[in-house]
Design a protein around this motif. Structure first.
Motif, mmCIF file in Angstrom:
data_model
loop_
_atom_site.group_PDB
_atom_site.id
_atom_site.type_symbol
_atom_site.label_atom_id
_atom_site.label_comp_id
_atom_site.label_asym_id
_atom_site.label_seq_id
_atom_site.Cartn_x
_atom_site.Cartn_y
_atom_site.Cartn_z
ATOM 1 N N GLY A 79 6.139 -0.325 4.123
ATOM 2 C CA GLY A 79 6.770 0.657 4.861
ATOM 3 C C GLY A 79 7.921 1.421 4.223
ATOM 4 N N ALA A 80 8.555 0.636 3.102
ATOM 5 C CA ALA A 80 9.746 1.264 2.615
ATOM 6 C C ALA A 80 9.032 2.188 1.530
ATOM 7 C CB ALA A 80 10.474 0.405 1.838
ATOM 8 N N LYS A 128 7.203 -13.926 10.204
ATOM 9 C CA LYS A 128 7.443 -14.629 8.924
ATOM 10 C C LYS A 128 6.232 -14.479 7.983
ATOM 11 C CE LYS A 128 9.582 -18.894 7.500
ATOM 12 N NZ LYS A 128 10.274 -20.184 7.975
ATOM 13 N N GLY A 129 6.301 -14.409 6.726
ATOM 14 C CA GLY A 129 5.241 -14.507 5.661
ATOM 15 C C GLY A 129 4.687 -13.086 5.455
ATOM 16 N N LEU A 130 5.141 -11.993 6.278
ATOM 17 C CA LEU A 130 4.724 -10.679 6.090
ATOM 18 C C LEU A 130 5.715 -9.635 5.529
ATOM 19 C CD1 LEU A 130 2.506 -10.252 9.204
ATOM 20 C CD2 LEU A 130 1.740 -10.984 7.038
ATOM 21 N N PHE A 131 6.372 -10.149 4.537
ATOM 22 C CA PHE A 131 7.449 -9.326 3.841
ATOM 23 C C PHE A 131 6.997 -8.267 3.195
ATOM 24 C CE2 PHE A 131 10.370 -8.625 0.239
ATOM 25 C CZ PHE A 131 11.467 -8.267 1.109
ATOM 26 N N TYR A 132 5.682 -8.400 2.648
ATOM 27 C CA TYR A 132 5.168 -7.179 2.017
ATOM 28 C C TYR A 132 4.737 -6.042 2.898
ATOM 29 C CZ TYR A 132 0.804 -8.594 4.251
ATOM 30 O OH TYR A 132 -0.276 -8.912 5.288
ATOM 31 N N LEU A 133 4.781 -6.319 4.269
ATOM 32 C CA LEU A 133 4.585 -5.150 5.163
ATOM 33 C C LEU A 133 5.946 -4.301 5.086
ATOM 34 C CD1 LEU A 133 2.672 -6.402 8.001
ATOM 35 C CD2 LEU A 133 1.784 -4.509 6.279
ATOM 36 N N LEU A 134 7.096 -4.937 4.901
ATOM 37 C CA LEU A 134 8.468 -4.211 4.769
ATOM 38 C C LEU A 134 8.249 -3.451 3.534
ATOM 39 C CD1 LEU A 134 11.232 -3.709 5.838
ATOM 40 C CD2 LEU A 134 11.732 -5.804 4.618
ATOM 41 N N ILE A 135 7.882 -4.054 2.302
ATOM 42 C CA ILE A 135 7.804 -3.349 1.185
ATOM 43 C C ILE A 135 6.948 -2.076 1.361
ATOM 44 C CG2 ILE A 135 7.093 -3.479 -1.400
ATOM 45 C CD1 ILE A 135 9.696 -5.009 -0.377
ATOM 46 N N VAL A 170 7.429 1.297 11.751
ATOM 47 C CA VAL A 170 6.499 0.090 12.601
ATOM 48 C C VAL A 170 6.319 -1.151 11.395
ATOM 49 C CG1 VAL A 170 4.282 -0.428 13.590
ATOM 50 C CG2 VAL A 170 5.560 1.362 14.188
ATOM 51 N N LEU A 171 5.737 -0.585 10.099
ATOM 52 C CA LEU A 171 5.554 -1.396 9.106
ATOM 53 C C LEU A 171 6.721 -2.470 8.848
ATOM 54 C CD1 LEU A 171 3.202 0.416 6.692
ATOM 55 C CD2 LEU A 171 2.476 -1.547 8.148
ATOM 56 N N GLY A 172 7.764 -1.753 8.866
ATOM 57 C CA GLY A 172 9.265 -2.480 8.510
ATOM 58 C C GLY A 172 9.531 -3.362 9.392
ATOM 59 N N LEU A 173 9.338 -2.983 10.844
ATOM 60 C CA LEU A 173 9.773 -3.997 11.763
ATOM 61 C C LEU A 173 8.961 -5.035 11.736
ATOM 62 C CD1 LEU A 173 10.487 -1.644 14.744
ATOM 63 C CD2 LEU A 173 12.164 -2.850 13.439
ATOM 64 N N ILE A 174 7.605 -4.847 11.629
ATOM 65 C CA ILE A 174 6.544 -5.821 11.572
ATOM 66 C C ILE A 174 7.075 -6.927 10.384
ATOM 67 C CG2 ILE A 174 3.986 -6.716 11.390
ATOM 68 C CD1 ILE A 174 3.455 -4.091 12.906
ATOM 69 N N GLY A 175 7.079 -6.333 9.288
ATOM 70 C CA GLY A 175 7.429 -7.109 8.045
ATOM 71 C C GLY A 175 8.688 -7.825 8.002
ATOM 72 N N VAL A 176 9.793 -7.557 8.930
ATOM 73 C CA VAL A 176 10.835 -8.138 9.206
ATOM 74 C C VAL A 176 10.893 -9.485 10.111
ATOM 75 C CG1 VAL A 176 13.440 -8.244 10.170
ATOM 76 C CG2 VAL A 176 12.500 -6.605 8.369
#
Length: 57
Positions: free
Chosen positions: A31-32, A22-29, A13-19
């Protein structure tokens, strides 16, 4: 096992929101990192269970 599956769900979920946002790339990080920590935790638990069975006679 439920904790493992829950953390995988949180990481996805964090990865999908991060992708998607726009501007929430840190959520992808984040999530990883959560996914990686979850896999390490699972590996540690798995190795502890494996060791006990080697000494059974």
């Amino acid at each position: 096992m439920a904790l493992f599956l829950f953390l995988i769900l949180v990481a996805i979920v964090l990865g999908l929101i991060g992708v998607a946002v726009k501007g929430l790339f840190y959520l992808l990080i984040i999530g990883a990192v959560v996914l990686l920590a979850d896999l390490v935790l699972f590996g540690v638990r798995w190795s502890r269970r494996s060791r006990r069975h080697h000494f059974v006679r």
